[in-house]
Scaffold this motif. Sequence first.
Motif, PDB file in Angstrom:
ATOM      1  N   VAL A 121      21.720  36.880  53.235  1.00 33.89           N
ATOM      2  CA  VAL A 121      22.516  37.690  52.304  1.00 33.89           C
ATOM      3  C   VAL A 121      23.985  37.329  52.455  1.00 33.89           C
ATOM      4  O   VAL A 121      24.529  37.342  53.566  1.00 33.89           O
ATOM      5  CB  VAL A 121      22.318  39.200  52.574  1.00 33.89           C
ATOM      6  CG1 VAL A 121      23.157  40.024  51.608  1.00 33.89           C
ATOM      7  CG2 VAL A 121      20.847  39.563  52.466  1.00 33.89           C
ATOM      8  N   GLU A 122      24.633  37.011  51.346  1.00 36.45           N
ATOM      9  CA  GLU A 122      26.069  36.738  51.347  1.00 36.45           C
ATOM     10  C   GLU A 122      26.821  38.015  50.990  1.00 36.45           C
ATOM     11  O   GLU A 122      26.418  38.761  50.099  1.00 36.45           O
ATOM     12  CB  GLU A 122      26.405  35.633  50.348  1.00 36.45           C
ATOM     13  CG  GLU A 122      25.828  34.275  50.724  1.00 36.45           C
ATOM     14  CD  GLU A 122      26.110  33.212  49.683  1.00 36.45           C
ATOM     15  OE1 GLU A 122      26.102  32.029  50.035  1.00 36.45           O
ATOM     16  OE2 GLU A 122      26.334  33.578  48.503  1.00 36.45           O
ATOM     17  N   VAL A 123      27.926  38.261  51.668  1.00 36.56           N
ATOM     18  CA  VAL A 123      28.722  39.472  51.440  1.00 36.56           C
ATOM     19  C   VAL A 123      30.039  39.076  50.782  1.00 36.56           C
ATOM     20  O   VAL A 123      30.874  38.413  51.404  1.00 36.56           O
ATOM     21  CB  VAL A 123      28.993  40.213  52.768  1.00 36.56           C
ATOM     22  CG1 VAL A 123      29.822  41.465  52.499  1.00 36.56           C
ATOM     23  CG2 VAL A 123      27.688  40.566  53.464  1.00 36.56           C
ATOM     24  N   PRO A 124      30.247  39.454  49.501  1.00 38.81           N
ATOM     25  CA  PRO A 124      31.490  39.100  48.815  1.00 38.81           C
ATOM     26  C   PRO A 124      32.590  40.118  49.100  1.00 38.81           C
ATOM     27  O   PRO A 124      32.317  41.256  49.520  1.00 38.81           O
ATOM     28  CB  PRO A 124      31.077  39.143  47.345  1.00 38.81           C
ATOM     29  CG  PRO A 124      30.007  40.199  47.293  1.00 38.81           C
ATOM     30  CD  PRO A 124      29.290  40.116  48.611  1.00 38.81           C
ATOM     31  N   ALA A 125      33.829  39.694  48.864  1.00 39.36           N
ATOM     32  CA  ALA A 125      34.968  40.593  49.028  1.00 39.36           C
ATOM     33  C   ALA A 125      34.983  41.609  47.881  1.00 39.36           C
ATOM     34  O   ALA A 125      34.950  41.224  46.713  1.00 39.36           O
ATOM     35  CB  ALA A 125      36.271  39.805  49.041  1.00 39.36           C
ATOM     36  N   PRO A 126      35.050  42.909  48.186  1.00 40.88           N
ATOM     37  CA  PRO A 126      35.071  43.913  47.112  1.00 40.88           C
ATOM     38  C   PRO A 126      36.413  43.982  46.384  1.00 40.88           C
ATOM     39  O   PRO A 126      36.516  44.572  45.313  1.00 40.88           O
ATOM     40  CB  PRO A 126      34.776  45.223  47.863  1.00 40.88           C
ATOM     41  CG  PRO A 126      35.261  44.973  49.260  1.00 40.88           C
ATOM     42  CD  PRO A 126      35.008  43.518  49.523  1.00 40.88           C
ATOM     43  N   ALA A 127      37.454  43.386  46.978  1.00 36.55           N
ATOM     44  CA  ALA A 127      38.783  43.401  46.361  1.00 36.55           C
ATOM     45  C   ALA A 127      39.597  42.240  46.912  1.00 36.55           C
ATOM     46  O   ALA A 127      39.267  41.645  47.933  1.00 36.55           O
ATOM     47  CB  ALA A 127      39.490  44.723  46.640  1.00 36.55           C
ATOM     48  N   ALA A 128      40.684  41.923  46.205  1.00 38.23           N
ATOM     49  CA  ALA A 128      41.592  40.883  46.679  1.00 38.23           C
ATOM     50  C   ALA A 128      42.582  41.473  47.673  1.00 38.23           C
ATOM     51  O   ALA A 128      42.907  42.660  47.616  1.00 38.23           O
ATOM     52  CB  ALA A 128      42.338  40.273  45.497  1.00 38.23           C
ATOM     53  N   GLY A 129      43.032  40.638  48.584  1.00 35.57           N
ATOM     54  CA  GLY A 129      44.006  41.097  49.558  1.00 35.57           C
ATOM     55  C   GLY A 129      44.053  40.195  50.775  1.00 35.57           C
ATOM     56  O   GLY A 129      43.877  38.984  50.669  1.00 35.57           O
TER      57      GLY A 129
END
Length: 498
Positions: free
Chosen positions: A46-54
């Motif tokens: 499972v890959e976990v993406p960033a929920p927001a930029a920062g």
Amino acid sequence: MTIEVRVPTLGESVTEATVATWFKKPGDAVAVDEMLCELETDKVTVEVPAPAAGVMGEIVAAEGETVGVDALLATITAGEGAAPAPATAPAPAAAPAPAAGGGSVDVMVPTLGESVTEATVSTWFKQVGDAVVQDEMLCELETDKVSVEVPAPAAGVLAEIVAPEGATVGASAKLAVISSSGAGAALSAAPAAAAAPAAATAGKDVANAPSAEKAMAEAGLSADQVTGTGRDGRIMKEDVARAAAAPAPAPAPAPAPRAPVAAGDAAREERVKMTRLRQTIAKRLKDSQNTAAMLTTYNEVDMTEVMALRNEYKELFQKKHGVKLGFMSFFTKACCHALKEVPEVNAEIDGTDIVYKSFVHMGVAAGTPTGLVVPVIRDADSMSFAAIEKAIAEKGKRARDGKLSMAEMQGGTFTISNGGVYGSLMSSPILNPPQSGILGMHKIQDRPMAINGQVVIRPMMYLALSYDHRIVDGKGAVTFLVRVKEALEDPRRLLMDL
């Protein structure tokens, strides 16, 4: 503002995962939806993406740690030092389209899986200048094992294709560039893009392969003119090629002398480049023949008792466990039982060492529209009949749909191949390196047999064990096959561990 990165839903009955790899470290700028880390469960990666930029803040769960569903993995400080990509990342659907003249977003090769370092670009579904919607499929990549579809990371216009069809790309290569200045047009095109697949699959319960949809459009063919060979009649790219080549070659513009037979044969030939999966299958099979001292021993098994037991309990079994009782669970159990007595069949060679396994990760060969794959049922020796049947059914479906991860096809210690489903009466299976044994199942056929001095008709199956003679002696191979035969002809032995 601090945003938490948590473990996503891992799937039915999966309650924990292991943090395999972090792609970012504290202080790194991250873009929205950029991959932060990879989790491994006993079923999938499972890959976990960033929920927001920062900016990447604290990493709470380090590599190697085991985490539960919804556990905190890391934190992101939103907005501060954000990566360039967020500036052009698509706004939510309700937000206005970006102003003209915005930036651009790179389309990168996604994570391909453990030990996979390159892929081939097989099909582009979009051309330069086309409007794209976020998450719309842009292209399809082929690796040694699976096909990977690449979605658009943002809405806009496809400005540049860096890697054309046929190009080999690395695991972190750039595939294309999307200009966000055309995001408004792309958003307005979203309803049409959503409607297109529905129209293409009207009257069908399954969607065709995206590469097949593109090929049909280029060939001027409709779905009812193509016979699908994929799962549940799904049309694949190869089906379109066959349909397009079906009409007889067009006659020459002007009369010409009769061509030699060889030339005529050439006109009826079709040259198709092997897929990476087929190339890998060919290489591994040949490597297996060149490396192992492969030998095959045969026996036959009377399936009367297994068939009777299955017929007696199959309805109750399905009602209780929600899965059909097949023959594969009996064969898996019988092999696990035999491997305990003949451990060298469950071993492998590593240099000048023999590595004996105290567990059985059972590979179950499965035919798919693109080639043979071998998903692995881990710790099959400790599983029940119901658990084995569920695992085989689930992995078989994922194999046919091309959704198996690399991790699910690695680490097997022994393999079962069932050629009987295709009608094979007898064959010699080839080893799946570095394993030292593979069992070939075959067609069940009624044959006259001498039982207690009487000729009776019994449902018989030929069994074939191919083994690596470097570490498995003939005595061990024959003993293994006899133990499998005994367990199947008297299934009660499996319950009594005899």
